[in-house]
Scaffold this motif. Sequence first.
Motif, mmCIF file in Angstrom:
data_model
loop_
_atom_site.group_PDB
_atom_site.id
_atom_site.type_symbol
_atom_site.label_atom_id
_atom_site.label_comp_id
_atom_site.label_asym_id
_atom_site.label_seq_id
_atom_site.Cartn_x
_atom_site.Cartn_y
_atom_site.Cartn_z
ATOM 1 N N UNK A 513 0.833 -1.211 0.000
ATOM 2 C CA UNK A 513 0.000 0.000 0.000
ATOM 3 C C UNK A 513 0.866 1.260 0.000
ATOM 4 N N UNK A 514 1.893 1.266 0.855
ATOM 5 C CA UNK A 514 2.748 2.451 0.939
ATOM 6 C C UNK A 514 3.565 2.638 -0.336
ATOM 7 N N UNK A 515 4.059 1.532 -0.881
ATOM 8 C CA UNK A 515 4.883 1.626 -2.088
ATOM 9 C C UNK A 515 4.072 2.113 -3.281
ATOM 10 N N UNK A 516 2.866 1.595 -3.436
ATOM 11 C CA UNK A 516 2.031 1.944 -4.586
ATOM 12 C C UNK A 516 1.090 3.102 -4.303
ATOM 13 N N UNK A 517 1.111 3.572 -3.044
ATOM 14 C CA UNK A 517 0.256 4.701 -2.652
ATOM 15 C C UNK A 517 -1.204 4.434 -2.995
ATOM 16 N N UNK A 518 -1.691 3.319 -2.510
ATOM 17 C CA UNK A 518 -3.062 2.917 -2.786
ATOM 18 C C UNK A 518 -3.662 2.272 -1.546
ATOM 19 N N UNK A 519 -4.970 2.081 -1.558
ATOM 20 C CA UNK A 519 -5.702 1.508 -0.426
ATOM 21 C C UNK A 519 -6.229 0.126 -0.820
ATOM 22 N N UNK A 520 -5.782 -0.888 -0.097
ATOM 23 C CA UNK A 520 -6.190 -2.269 -0.393
ATOM 24 C C UNK A 520 -7.135 -2.818 0.667
ATOM 25 N N UNK A 521 -7.796 -1.944 1.386
ATOM 26 C CA UNK A 521 -8.673 -2.402 2.468
ATOM 27 C C UNK A 521 -9.865 -3.210 1.961
ATOM 28 N N UNK A 542 10.644 -0.766 -5.575
ATOM 29 C CA UNK A 542 12.092 -0.709 -5.345
ATOM 30 C C UNK A 542 12.484 0.564 -4.602
ATOM 31 N N UNK A 543 11.883 1.678 -4.984
ATOM 32 C CA UNK A 543 12.198 2.937 -4.305
ATOM 33 C C UNK A 543 11.756 2.900 -2.847
ATOM 34 N N UNK A 544 10.597 2.292 -2.586
ATOM 35 C CA UNK A 544 10.124 2.236 -1.204
ATOM 36 C C UNK A 544 11.026 1.329 -0.357
ATOM 37 N N UNK A 546 14.149 0.742 -0.860
ATOM 38 C CA UNK A 546 15.396 1.471 -0.663
ATOM 39 C C UNK A 546 15.240 2.518 0.446
ATOM 40 N N UNK A 547 14.069 3.169 0.487
ATOM 41 C CA UNK A 547 13.849 4.181 1.524
ATOM 42 C C UNK A 547 13.783 3.557 2.910
ATOM 43 N N UNK A 548 13.341 2.299 2.996
ATOM 44 C CA UNK A 548 13.272 1.601 4.274
ATOM 45 C C UNK A 548 14.671 1.317 4.817
ATOM 46 N N UNK A 549 15.649 1.222 3.940
ATOM 47 C CA UNK A 549 17.010 0.873 4.353
ATOM 48 C C UNK A 549 17.818 2.090 4.760
ATOM 49 N N UNK A 550 17.331 3.277 4.419
ATOM 50 C CA UNK A 550 18.085 4.503 4.725
ATOM 51 C C UNK A 550 17.922 4.867 6.206
#
Length: 550
Positions: A513-521, A542-544, A546-550
């Motif tokens: 959800x966070x990576x794709x910026x969408x709601x899967x509820x 991939x970008x999300x 990578x951001x988790x590792x920073x």
Amino acid sequence: MMVRHMKVMVLGHRNPDTDAIVSAISFSYILRSLGYEAVAGRVGDIQPETRIVLEKTGLDVPELVEDVKPRVRDVMTPNPISVRLGEPVKKAIDILVSKAIRSVPIVDGDNKVYGLFSTESFARYFLNELISLRLTLREVPVRNFLEISNSRLVVGSSNSVLSGRVYVAAWSLQAIEKRLTEDIRGQILVVGDREDVQIKAIESGISALIVTGGFEVSPSVVEKAMKNNVKLIISPYDTYTTLRLLDLSQPVEYFAEKPRTVTEDSLVKDVARVMVNEGVRTVLVVDSIGRLRGIVTRRDLVRDYRKRVALVDHNEFSQSVEGIEESAVIAVVDHHRVSGDVKTLDPIIFRVEPLGSTNTIIWAMSRELGLSIPKNVAEAMLYAILSDTLLLKSPTTTAIDRAVANEIAEYVGLTLDQAIEFMRIAMAANEPSDPRVIVARDLKIFDVGGISFGIAQTFTTRVGNYISMVDRIKHAMDEVLREKGLRFLVLMITDYIEGNSLIIASGDIKTVEKALETDLSKGYALMQGVTSRKSQVLPKILRYIESMRI
């Protein structure tokens, strides 16, 4: 340095789509024109759409390749020279010397492996014989001695055997008479042209008399030998040579060791492990009933026995054929991100471009090389480009893809509209109804920073039909997630006409959800304008990560 005379398997990714299959076929043609023995293969079942394309263009379905792990059949020497049970050991030694090898298999009349004769096994036997200080023969076929010594059998049968200790009559007649009465009964006596000793030995009950130097024996000696059932042989050699040849006439199996055996399907790495850990120099290759098929020695494992592979439409090992890490990759042609998995010591063909289809790149390569692609192959390439670019509507479609599609259409005598209409029908045949097939047919697995995840995609013109199947699809996704050991799994159900995708996720849904910026509820989400796994979904994930590792 690339070895062009070796076979090269050209392979697309697992769960191959039309672009992967046709890329394997078209790039094989280019490699063959460059002097490689290239063969197209596939890593999985072909889709209905792909089968329609191949049937339309008259192309064969590439052979299924389950893995590229080096196997014994890839390194063994097939149909090796061997010796038969019962043959004289001298024959085996002659083979080792003439062929400059260390061992030779021993087989029976049905070519089943009995043992292995080697320099080591012979040395062990010979050392034991030296310690005993006696030459003793045991069931040695007379024909063996006759064969290797060119001796002549005067009395007896060549099918009989020589058994017993071997004595040499080199003493005075008195000493000989004493020895004859003490312990020579039933034994073998080697003697020169001493008729008195020959007769006395026969009368004393020896089992065989071998006369050296090629000397003829008198009729009285022959008569005595026949009467006493004593084998009488005349050797053309001196006493020392005759004794050595008697020793070397023993059946080869007396000097054998128990061999290590494997089948042609055994993995080379397992054979290498046995050789290193157990000090084994030679391994014999047998079939299911033990018949000799080949031989593997340490020398065979020194050369580069890896299978040569060319990767098309992918370059990530997680999406490739089983055992790719143990192969030699000689070429990569792809239009996806560069994973960094392919590492080589020598330069290779490496062509990755941000285009809509791998076949667009291969067509450009053919033009650069001045090659004329066969028209049926070119037509299949056109359909593959249309498939991978969603009829030239995908966000990944470039001006180059459109130009190449038009160029190929003109080359094969079609209009672009005709080709698009054909592919519209072919793509419709691809729609699966089984949830497991929907998830697994076009699944690509990625491994980034220790996180493994998958993105599957299927195409439709009726996205709404899948909403009622969401629960069944999620159940199938959960199964695949566990089987593959994934952190999360994303499924794109893409409407290639309307240009949107139904997104369903399993596993770590929050990350998706966070990576794709969408709601899967609701269990799914409809993402407008999203049709490309490669350029719209994967980069965001991939970008999300990578951001988790920073």
